[in-house]
Design a protein around this motif. Structure first.
Motif, PDB file in Angstrom:
ATOM      1  N   HIS A 239      39.543  39.036  32.034  1.00  0.00           N
ATOM      2  CA  HIS A 239      39.816  37.991  33.020  1.00  0.00           C
ATOM      3  C   HIS A 239      38.841  38.093  34.190  1.00  0.00           C
ATOM      4  O   HIS A 239      38.300  37.094  34.677  1.00  0.00           O
ATOM      5  CB  HIS A 239      41.266  38.086  33.517  1.00  0.00           C
TER       6      HIS A 239
ATOM      7  N   TRP B 148      40.254  31.995  25.381  1.00  0.00           N
ATOM      8  CA  TRP B 148      40.444  31.650  26.789  1.00  0.00           C
ATOM      9  C   TRP B 148      39.765  32.671  27.714  1.00  0.00           C
ATOM     10  O   TRP B 148      39.096  32.312  28.679  1.00  0.00           O
ATOM     11  CB  TRP B 148      41.941  31.561  27.107  1.00  0.00           C
TER      12      TRP B 148
ATOM     13  N   TYR C  12      46.675  39.721  34.420  1.00  0.00           N
ATOM     14  CA  TYR C  12      45.857  38.647  35.002  1.00  0.00           C
ATOM     15  C   TYR C  12      45.595  38.912  36.484  1.00  0.00           C
ATOM     16  O   TYR C  12      44.496  38.700  36.984  1.00  0.00           O
ATOM     17  CB  TYR C  12      46.525  37.278  34.815  1.00  0.00           C
TER      18      TYR C  12
ATOM     19  N   TYR D 177      40.575  18.273  35.932  1.00  0.00           N
ATOM     20  CA  TYR D 177      40.838  19.716  35.862  1.00  0.00           C
ATOM     21  C   TYR D 177      40.578  20.282  34.467  1.00  0.00           C
ATOM     22  O   TYR D 177      40.089  21.392  34.324  1.00  0.00           O
ATOM     23  CB  TYR D 177      42.285  19.975  36.303  1.00  0.00           C
TER      24      TYR D 177
ATOM     25  N   CYS E 106      41.631  24.678  30.630  1.00  0.00           N
ATOM     26  CA  CYS E 106      41.812  24.586  32.085  1.00  0.00           C
ATOM     27  C   CYS E 106      40.477  24.869  32.761  1.00  0.00           C
ATOM     28  O   CYS E 106      39.673  25.664  32.273  1.00  0.00           O
ATOM     29  CB  CYS E 106      42.800  25.635  32.582  1.00  0.00           C
ATOM     30  N   GLY E 107      40.278  24.234  33.905  1.00  0.00           N
ATOM     31  CA  GLY E 107      39.045  24.413  34.651  1.00  0.00           C
ATOM     32  C   GLY E 107      39.107  25.628  35.561  1.00  0.00           C
ATOM     33  O   GLY E 107      39.938  26.514  35.385  1.00  0.00           O
TER      34      GLY E 107
ATOM     35  N   PRO F  30      39.491  28.193  38.870  1.00  0.00           N
ATOM     36  CA  PRO F  30      40.567  28.413  39.837  1.00  0.00           C
ATOM     37  C   PRO F  30      40.251  27.830  41.221  1.00  0.00           C
ATOM     38  O   PRO F  30      41.158  27.632  42.014  1.00  0.00           O
ATOM     39  CB  PRO F  30      40.682  29.934  39.906  1.00  0.00           C
TER      40      PRO F  30
ATOM     41  N   ALA G 112      43.385  34.423  44.760  1.00  0.00           N
ATOM     42  CA  ALA G 112      42.330  33.500  44.323  1.00  0.00           C
ATOM     43  C   ALA G 112      41.484  33.064  45.525  1.00  0.00           C
ATOM     44  O   ALA G 112      40.260  32.903  45.413  1.00  0.00           O
ATOM     45  CB  ALA G 112      42.938  32.289  43.620  1.00  0.00           C
TER      46      ALA G 112
ATOM     47  N   ALA H  90      44.689  26.892  40.900  1.00  0.00           N
ATOM     48  CA  ALA H  90      44.401  28.335  40.944  1.00  0.00           C
ATOM     49  C   ALA H  90      45.468  29.116  40.186  1.00  0.00           C
ATOM     50  O   ALA H  90      45.162  29.961  39.338  1.00  0.00           O
ATOM     51  CB  ALA H  90      44.303  28.821  42.388  1.00  0.00           C
TER      52      ALA H  90
ATOM     53  N   THR I 221      47.490  28.055  37.913  1.00  0.00           N
ATOM     54  CA  THR I 221      47.468  27.705  36.493  1.00  0.00           C
ATOM     55  C   THR I 221      46.318  28.437  35.785  1.00  0.00           C
ATOM     56  O   THR I 221      46.523  29.105  34.768  1.00  0.00           O
ATOM     57  CB  THR I 221      47.287  26.180  36.323  1.00  0.00           C
ATOM     58  N   SER I 222      45.114  28.317  36.343  1.00  0.00           N
ATOM     59  CA  SER I 222      43.957  28.953  35.698  1.00  0.00           C
ATOM     60  C   SER I 222      44.095  30.470  35.690  1.00  0.00           C
ATOM     61  O   SER I 222      43.666  31.127  34.751  1.00  0.00           O
ATOM     62  CB  SER I 222      42.671  28.602  36.446  1.00  0.00           C
ATOM     63  N   CYS I 223      44.652  31.006  36.739  1.00  0.00           N
ATOM     64  CA  CYS I 223      44.682  32.469  36.869  1.00  0.00           C
ATOM     65  C   CYS I 223      45.835  33.121  36.130  1.00  0.00           C
ATOM     66  O   CYS I 223      45.847  34.339  35.987  1.00  0.00           O
ATOM     67  CB  CYS I 223      44.736  32.876  38.338  1.00  0.00           C
ATOM     68  N   LEU I 224      46.837  32.348  35.702  1.00  0.00           N
ATOM     69  CA  LEU I 224      47.970  32.999  35.044  1.00  0.00           C
ATOM     70  C   LEU I 224      48.289  32.471  33.645  1.00  0.00           C
ATOM     71  O   LEU I 224      48.756  33.221  32.797  1.00  0.00           O
ATOM     72  CB  LEU I 224      49.230  32.905  35.922  1.00  0.00           C
ATOM     73  N   ILE I 225      48.083  31.183  33.388  1.00  0.00           N
ATOM     74  CA  ILE I 225      48.586  30.669  32.095  1.00  0.00           C
ATOM     75  C   ILE I 225      47.581  29.816  31.317  1.00  0.00           C
ATOM     76  O   ILE I 225      47.971  29.031  30.468  1.00  0.00           O
ATOM     77  CB  ILE I 225      49.903  29.876  32.270  1.00  0.00           C
ATOM     78  N   GLY I 226      46.296  29.995  31.591  1.00  0.00           N
ATOM     79  CA  GLY I 226      45.296  29.219  30.861  1.00  0.00           C
ATOM     80  C   GLY I 226      45.416  29.384  29.358  1.00  0.00           C
ATOM     81  O   GLY I 226      45.256  28.425  28.592  1.00  0.00           O
TER      82      GLY I 226
END
Lengths: 398, 406
Positions: A22, A67, A175, A336, A351-352, A354, B179, B207, B209-214
């Motif tokens: 990540h 991902w 994460y 996004y 997803c795009g 952060p 983030a 942020a 969404t991308s950082c936890l459940i992408g």
């Protein structure tokens, strides 16, 4: 093409599974060249874990792998072989950063400790990510997501009071540690100073997740108060999800200053009465408030509730399913989701980024195939002729 | 190596207009590692973390305030006063970063949008972190952590059972804050190389969404379904769960990821006959018999404290962790050994430490979250050279909380 924020950085990525990848996914996304070093034959063990694209096990079809490794290059290298260690040291000469997530004894055991690497390259920043850090009594402990979630204080606070603590569905702890490792690495690079000295960054998944409970932990150290699981109850009232016609609506009674003017929407005049006017009153009368709100919420649809609350300046939301997130007008309007093309899965929606730095945009890329960049890196970075690369492959070094 | 080295962000100045938890968490991380964070406060509506009470200056003393705003300075400005807008501009002229989470467009109205500010300070970095980002139909909407956890899809993925009520897992403010710190560091690295600043649009919704459940959204895109929620269980292997231990509300989390680990667990529980049981030899078999296995493990763990169970299982090579509460974390031997906790230099007690260790220069908790306007004189007069008379004394009648009814 605009410059990317980290386009000058070469990152040697020895990490696997979730937290390390990540961190390096973010680096690749913001433009660093990330060379993922994988075990010949099998690669990152996440490649062998599902869920898989079309539910078909394939080293190139693991969805979490796809991902977590966007934008990286993959080389294969057997770190247990003498030739492999030598090649790694040669790669380290060209790198600004090494990220690894082995358990703490592994890198020194391979003869690839920070002390060894910094002799080769004094400016190198080595970021080690481990469950409990490089030192201390738990450093050799085995861990899984739920174990890290437990030891960082979140499991105790998740779930119903009369049931067992509940682990997070997503790999929250790992994460989060990946983000911490990203910040830490960039800080170490930023602070290298005139001598250009690197350092050995120690990221503990446990410690990075204690940020999540910083408030209750600090309160405990002042007041002795030990919070427990409360289901979905929040300190503030109302501040949770309620069942509605088509799922759950998030009824957040804030910003508190707007509450009294907004409260008509629940079609329950008693909510305007003195005993419920101030936030401290509502906290005191938690159950009554809940009972007064519930009927209106129950007979409306979640998006209508969201709009009605927001129109009155309250931060309502609704529990979105993944399908609904993908259709979110806000996400669609902001572009996004980004299409990413991959040889095995074709074009798919990811997803795009952060966050969006205006001048240095995110570089959307795909995850590499195992060993896809052997020639490019071993030839380009190390200048190995093709015959030599072939020999190394035959000998099982790469 | 010399004992004292500069913290990595020493020399970086941040004018911090953020409030509540997300933005202030971002600047806390940056302040911990040496940035000079000057928090700009509005007396008539104080930061939400300062709470609803005014008696005995309660707003200066909440533990959450002390923690989230530690290592920062506080100045008070009223942007409706032209002098104070000038002060802010003076501050921006000597700052590297501005952070804010105001409603979209509010700063522009005060003439304090990025386009204006960058004229004052070439190379300025500005992080805007509104709930939904700075564009789109929801840009003006309000959000708290609970709103975003629900709207992002994160909330939908944790539940005891697939059909039971989804549970919140955390305040996503912290994730947004982390983030935010990532964003500032990204821009600082770019500026260090090129001298160029930039504006960053951070949607807290994106942020988180991308950082936890992408990966879970990608699963839905690719396979049309979600594996989660699964309670405490794992999709691929078994057993995994939180098992009861001796004492009130004590539990140990255990995760078995292979057949080999299952054998180790059977032996650790002194149940070798289980290891022989053909039904449980494979992951598929153990997943099918999960309820039954949970009963067996629970009966064994109930004899021990959670620490004892963790240690015994770890000694056998099994991933196990005591489910710690805040009191146990505060006294945990491992965290103490690592020097995780800090005694603040200003004598205000113990604080949680930093999320990572940069050994070349170890940061400290230098000071608690500041008192309201504690650094008005230092910053306004000392740093900016403004006359002392400009400072309006903070009197009780001027102070308003974020919890008052309008």
């Amino acid at each position: 093409m605009p410059d990317a924020a980290l386009s000058h950085l070469n990152v040697l990525d020895l990490s696997h599974y979730v937290a390390g990848p990540h961190c390096t996914k973010m680096m690749a996304g913001f433009g660093a060249t990330v060379v993922k070093v994988e075990r010949p034959g099998t690669g990152d063990r996440l490649r062998s874990m599902g869920p898989f694209y079309k539910e078909t096990p394939d080293l190139e079809g693991s969805i979490p792998f796809l991902w977590l490794n966007t934008g990286k290059k993959s080389v294969t290298l057997n770190l247990k072989s003498e030739g492999g260690k030598k090649i790694l040291q040669d790669l380290a000469r060209k790198a600004d950063v090494v990220v690894e997530s082995f358990s703490p004894r592994v890198m020194p055991g391979l003869g690839l400790s920070y002390d060894v690497l910094r002799k080769i390259n004094p400016g190198i920043v080595m970021t080690s990510i481990s469950s409990f850090g490089q030192t201390g009594p738990y450093r050799d402990f085995r861990a899984a997501e739920i174990v890290e979630y437990a030891l960082s204080g979140l499991a105790y606070l998740t779930g119903d009071p009369d049931k067992a603590p509940l682990g997070a569905g997503p790999c929250m702890a790992q994460y989060t540690a990946g983000l911490s490792a990203y910040i830490a690495t960039l800080m170490a690079l930023f602070g290298r100073g005139e001598a250009g000295e690197g350092q050995h960054v120690d990221v503990s998944v446990q410690e990075s997740n204690l940020d999540n409970i910083e408030v209750v932990l600090t309160e405990y150290m002042r007041t002795g108060k030990i919070p427990k699981r409360t289901g979905d109850e929040h300190v503030l009232v109302p501040w949770q999800i309620y069942p509605c016609q088509d799922g759950y609506a998030a009824i957040m009674g804030g910003p508190v200053r707007h509450w009294l003017r907004a409260v008509d929407l629940f079609e329950e005049p008693r909510l305007k009465d003195k005993p419920y006017q101030r936030i401290e009153n509502r906290i005191e009368h938690r159950e009554e408030v809940k009972q007064m709100l519930s009927p209106w919420v129950a007979r409306h649809a979640k998006r209508d509730i969201y709009r009605a609350g927001q129109a009155r300046k309250l931060a309502f939301g609704y529990l979105a399913t993944l399908g609904e997130v993908l259709e979110s007008p806000q996400h669609v309007a902001r572009g996004y989701f980004q299409e990413v093309e991959h040889p095995v899965t074709g074009r798919q929606k990811y997803c795009g980024p952060p966050f969006r730095p205006a001048q240095t945009p995110w570089c959307a890329g795909r995850a590499p195939l195992l060993g896809e960049h052997n020639e490019e890196i071993y030839g380009g970075w190390l200048g190995l002729p093709e015959a030599e690369t072939r020999r190394l492959k035959d000998e099982g070094v790469i | 190596m010399p004992a004292i080295r500069k913290l990595p962000l020493s020399g970086v100045r941040i004018a911090d207009l953020t409030q509540n938890w997300a933005g202030p968490h971002a600047t806390r991380i940056l302040a911990d590692f040496g940035a000079e964070v000057i928090k700009i406060e509005y007396v008539r509506r104080m930061d939400g973390l300062r709470g609803a009470g005014k008696e005995n200056q309660a707003y200066d003393h909440h533990p959450r305030w002390l923690e989230v705003n530690r290592n920062k300075k506080s100045i008070t400005l009223d942007l409706k006063r032209p002098t104070d807008v000038e002060v802010l501009k003076d501050l921006v002229k000597i700052s590297d970063v501005v952070t804010e989470c105001s409603r979209v467009g509010v700063l522009d109205k005060f003439g304090l949008g990025y386009e204006e500010l960058k004229k004052l300070r070439p190379g300025l970095i500005m992080l805007s972190m509104p709930g939904y980002g700075s564009s789109g139909p929801d840009a003006q909407c309000a959000a708290y952590g609970g709103t975003l956890e629900a709207l992002s899809g994160i909330h939908s993925l944790t539940a005891y059972q697939r059909t039971s009520k989804p549970m919140r897992i955390k305040e996503v403010d912290v994730t947004s804050g982390v983030a935010g710190a990532c964003a500032v560091m990204t821009a600082l690295i770019y500026r260090q190389r090129t001298g160029k600043g930039q504006w960053i649009d951070l949607s807290q919704l994106e942020a988180a969404t991308s950082c936890l459940i992408g990966e879970h959204l990608l699963e839905f895109v690719m396979n049309g379904k979600a594996t989660l929620p699964l309670g405490n269980r794992d999709a691929r292997n078994a057993p995994q769960g939180c098992y009861p231990c001796r004492g009130d509300d004590k539990w140990v989390a255990i995760s078995i990821r292979s057949d080999e680990e299952w054998l180790r667990l059977c032996n650790a529980m002194r149940r070798p006959e289980l290891a022989e049981d053909p039904r449980f030899r494979t992951a598929a078999g153990r997943l099918a018999g999960h309820d039954q296995i949970d009963g067996i493990i629970g009966a064994w763990t109930a004899q021990w404290t959670h620490y004892e169970a963790m240690k015994a299982l770890q000694a056998a090579g099994i991933a196990a962790g005591a489910v710690l509460n805040v009191a146990e974390i505060a006294e945990d031997t491992h965290l103490k050994y690592r020097g995780f906790f800090h005694e603040a230099e200003d004598g205000t007690g113990r604080y949680p430490g930093m999320p990572f260790v940069l050994p070349r220069a170890l940061p400290e908790v230098r000071n608690r979250g500041p008192r309201l306007g504690e650094h008005d004189e230092e910053v306004r007069c000392g740093l900016l050279g403004r006359p002392k008379e400009e400072i309006e004394p903070i009197t009780v009648d001027k102070i308003g909380t974020a919890f008052e009814i309008e």
